[in-house]
Design a protein around this motif. Structure first.
Motif, PDB file in Angstrom:
ATOM      1  N   GLN A  13     -12.679  -8.284  -2.753  1.00 26.59           N
ATOM      2  CA  GLN A  13     -11.761  -9.103  -1.981  1.00 26.59           C
ATOM      3  C   GLN A  13     -10.802  -9.855  -2.894  1.00 26.59           C
ATOM      4  O   GLN A  13     -11.131 -10.192  -4.021  1.00 26.59           O
ATOM      5  CB  GLN A  13     -12.545 -10.114  -1.139  1.00 26.59           C
ATOM      6  CG  GLN A  13     -13.270  -9.514   0.050  1.00 26.59           C
ATOM      7  CD  GLN A  13     -13.989 -10.584   0.852  1.00 26.59           C
ATOM      8  OE1 GLN A  13     -14.490 -11.543   0.285  1.00 26.59           O
ATOM      9  NE2 GLN A  13     -14.031 -10.428   2.159  1.00 26.59           N
ATOM     10  N   ASP A  20       1.475 -11.267   2.429  1.00 26.90           N
ATOM     11  CA  ASP A  20       0.573 -11.272   3.577  1.00 26.90           C
ATOM     12  C   ASP A  20       1.189 -11.950   4.793  1.00 26.90           C
ATOM     13  O   ASP A  20       0.674 -11.800   5.907  1.00 26.90           O
ATOM     14  CB  ASP A  20      -0.742 -11.979   3.212  1.00 26.90           C
ATOM     15  CG  ASP A  20      -1.603 -11.163   2.270  1.00 26.90           C
ATOM     16  OD1 ASP A  20      -1.534  -9.926   2.331  1.00 26.90           O
ATOM     17  OD2 ASP A  20      -2.343 -11.762   1.462  1.00 26.90           O
ATOM     18  N   HIS A 406     -10.259 -11.087   3.091  1.00 32.71           N
ATOM     19  CA  HIS A 406      -9.633 -11.844   2.016  1.00 32.71           C
ATOM     20  C   HIS A 406     -10.382 -13.152   1.800  1.00 32.71           C
ATOM     21  O   HIS A 406     -11.010 -13.684   2.713  1.00 32.71           O
ATOM     22  CB  HIS A 406      -8.157 -12.127   2.341  1.00 32.71           C
ATOM     23  CG  HIS A 406      -7.325 -10.900   2.434  1.00 32.71           C
ATOM     24  ND1 HIS A 406      -7.377 -10.058   3.520  1.00 32.71           N
ATOM     25  CD2 HIS A 406      -6.434 -10.354   1.569  1.00 32.71           C
ATOM     26  CE1 HIS A 406      -6.535  -9.044   3.326  1.00 32.71           C
ATOM     27  NE2 HIS A 406      -5.957  -9.202   2.153  1.00 32.71           N
ATOM     28  N   ASN A 464      -4.939 -18.801  -4.796  1.00 30.51           N
ATOM     29  CA  ASN A 464      -5.163 -17.463  -5.321  1.00 30.51           C
ATOM     30  C   ASN A 464      -4.528 -17.287  -6.698  1.00 30.51           C
ATOM     31  O   ASN A 464      -5.017 -16.519  -7.535  1.00 30.51           O
ATOM     32  CB  ASN A 464      -4.607 -16.418  -4.350  1.00 30.51           C
ATOM     33  CG  ASN A 464      -4.891 -14.999  -4.771  1.00 30.51           C
ATOM     34  OD1 ASN A 464      -6.029 -14.632  -5.036  1.00 30.51           O
ATOM     35  ND2 ASN A 464      -3.842 -14.189  -4.849  1.00 30.51           N
TER      36      ASN A 464
END
Length: 612
Positions: A13, A20, A406, A464
């Motif tokens: 993941q 996105d 995710h 992230n």
């Protein structure tokens, strides 16, 4: 073996990335049929070809859970409205072919279309007999002094501004047009104009008897009560609009009829003009015959509506009261300490919170008898559809299942010490695979509206990429912490609110995993103001990004669509009253002190925070 499988899944993941954005589906409007048998809702989706969005309409049978998509193609369905007998669903439809009002039959599935030439018809509401729809249209206003086109002479292109509010965000220049109430006769397709004056009207609601309309009028002046927004009543078809509350000085919006048309519930306040956007809207009940109103819930000290700021939907929205015909409860949203919760209240002022949590309830639709559909988001999900019935909630949708593949970083909520012993609500999002032994760069996101428990795609992208993300609800925050907290920065923009932000930064820098040399600051709108202010008063940040920002309180007065009320409401003055104070509270006054590398992001058609 199970632990190894979980670890392998986590390795596969990833977190969220900017691209996105195109995968999301957002719940938008909700309309529960009066009989609570069928639920209509719209889903917004990105549309890459137009660099915009499209909105699709669905209906769900609550007994069988069967779902049907009503619209097809690429268009936008808005303004959902059920007829009183629950047999027909009306909505506004816009696509490349033009605008129309459409009426879908629950019994047959057939649909009738009513083309609307010119401006579209929005904010639909059914007459009780099911023969008419009230709505709102932008309508050109002629003036005796306007230049007219003459044979052989091109049409004039000049703009003549006669009112203080001459443009509106998301709309553009409105100096020669006003939002007016219209009625669509379904038998003939004729449009009948109800109001015709230099005032903007909205939120039309038919009386339960069907012989009157209530709606909101907002004048384009600031120093009169109607500048706040006032409720009008008009007999249909031949009446003249009259004020519901003749002696009301403040705002009164979102009227909804009840008690056999003897009462109207609304959201508002009774602060005198000029307009001040820092005054809280709260629940009220009007006696129609007497033309008076009382506050419902005497101890309520929060703002009606959803004031949560995130990147999933518009903030400062849904300031509404909803009262299903024949029901004893009036429903509304209330912003509370980073959350938006669903409440209901009766005409005696007894109220209860029925949906709450570390979440944001952003839309709702009640039916008589204790059923209400609502949309709710939280840090793990941008929003799902739920049905609350007699104390229990059921989730009805799964709009973004791809998110489960995710990784997300959940925000950590905490409070720190602000100015004068105040406690400031804050959140911190940590990078994925956070290791407390490592020092991380940090993005401080600032705003003077209310950060919240909503989902935020942008913050997850930063997490992230290895950033800490911090955000605070310091004094001056638009809502959620009481009226006094919201007005605490009035006349002191960049004062104690700035001090409290920096105290929040101090609190974080004291943590071993924060790299004080790699901090950035950013924000939009009033967060852009604060970004500009911060870098004009400290060099602590390595970089800054100011978005659609406010720089100059003097020029903003006349260039923003809400400049007059916003400028004075924020700074406590204006340039005519106190030029020095207006300049002192302007970030541009400190531009020579800026040493931080700054990226400015702005849009030429931003009518709220103008390009200047």
């Amino acid at each position: 073996m199970q632990t190894d499988s979980i670890n392998q899944t986590r390795e596969r993941q990833r977190g969220l990335i900017s691209e996105d954005l195109m995968k999301f589906r957002w719940l938008d409007e909700i309309a529960l049929a009066p009989d609570a048998v069928t639920l209509a809702y719209t889903i917004k989706r990105p549309h890459n070809e137009s660099n915009g969005y499209r909105i699709d309409l669905y209906v769900r049978d609550l007994a069988t859970s069967a779902i049907q998509r009503i619209t097809s193609g690429n268009g936008n369905a808005t303004s959902l409205a059920w007829s009183a007998d629950s047999g027909q669903l009306a909505y506004s439809w816009s696509d490349d072919a033009g605008d129309s009002v459409r009426v879908w039959s629950r019994a047959t599935g057939d649909e009738r279309a009513y083309p609307i030439d010119g401006a579209s018809l929005s904010s639909l509401d059914w007459s009780p007999d099911g023969t008419k729809l009230a709505g709102v249209r932008w309508t050109h206003a002629s003036h005796l002094d306007d230049r007219r086109a003459a044979p052989g002479v091109p049409d004039p292109t000049i703009r003549v501004v006669r009112r203080l509010r001459y443009k509106q965000d998301d709309v553009g220049w409105v100096h020669d047009r006003f939002a007016q109430i219209w009625v669509l006769e379904l038998h003939t397709g004729d449009l009948i104009q109800v109001t015709d004056s230099e005032c903007d009207y909205s939120m039309p609601k038919w009386s339960l008897g069907g012989d009157k309309l209530a709606f909101v009028g907002v004048s384009r002046e600031m120093d009169v009560p109607t500048g706040n927004g006032q409720i009008y009543i008009c007999a249909f078809p031949s009446g003249v609009p009259r004020l519901l509350l003749k002696d009301w000085n403040g705002a009164a919006i979102s009227p909804v009829w009840g008690d056999n048309d003897a009462q109207i519930a609304f959201a508002g306040h009774n602060y005198t003009p000029p307009v001040n956007r820092r005054n809280f809207m709260q629940p009220y009940l009007a006696d129609v015959a007497a033309g008076t109103a009382v506050k419902l819930g005497a101890d309520i000290d929060e703002e009606v509506g959803n004031y949560a700021v995130a990147d999933q939907r518009k903030g400062l929205s849904n300031i509404t009261m909803k009262w299903a015909a024949g029901d004893s409860w009036i429903y509304f949203l209330l912003t509370e300490k980073g959350a938006t919760n669903l409440f209901r209240i009766d005409t005696s002022g007894t109220y209860e919170r029925i949906v709450s949590g570390d979440s944001v309830t952003f839309e709702y639709s009640p039916a008589a008898g204790g059923s209400v559909a609502y949309g709710q988001a939280d840090p793990s999900n941008p929003g799902e559809l739920y049905l609350w019935k007699q104390g229990a909630s059921e989730r009805l949708t799964d709009l973004n299942p791809w998110l489960r593949d995710h990784r997300l970083s959940p925000p950590e909520s905490y409070w720190y010490d602000g100015v004068d012993g105040a406690k400031v609500h804050a959140w911190l999002i940590k990078p994925l695979d956070f290791d407390p032994a490592i020092q991380y760069p940090m993005v401080v996101y600032v705003h003077c509206s209310m950060f919240s428990w909503d989902f935020n795609h942008e913050f997850q992208v930063y997490a992230n990429d290895g950033y800490l993300v911090a955000y605070f609800n310091q004094r001056g925050t638009t809502a959620g912490y009481g009226q006094a907290w919201t007005r605490a920065s009035e006349g002191d923009q960049g004062g104690k609110d700035y001090d409290e932000i920096m105290l929040g930064v101090d609190d974080l820098v004291a943590r071993s995993y924060v790299d004080a040399k790699r901090m950035g600051v950013t924000g939009g709108s009033c967060g852009g103001f604060m970004t500009n202010w911060i870098i004009g008063h400290t060099d602590r940040f390595a970089a800054a990004v100011t978005q659609r920002s406010i720089t100059n309180q003097i020029s903003m007065f006349g260039t923003s669509d809400i400049g007059p009320e916003c400028t004075e409401g924020e700074t406590g003055t204006n340039a005519w009253k106190d030029l020095t104070a207006s300049w002192r509270q302007s970030p541009i006054a400190y531009a020579e002190q800026i040493n931080t590398p700054l990226l400015i992001l702005h849009a030429t058609e931003d009518y709220r925070c103008a390009l200047e």
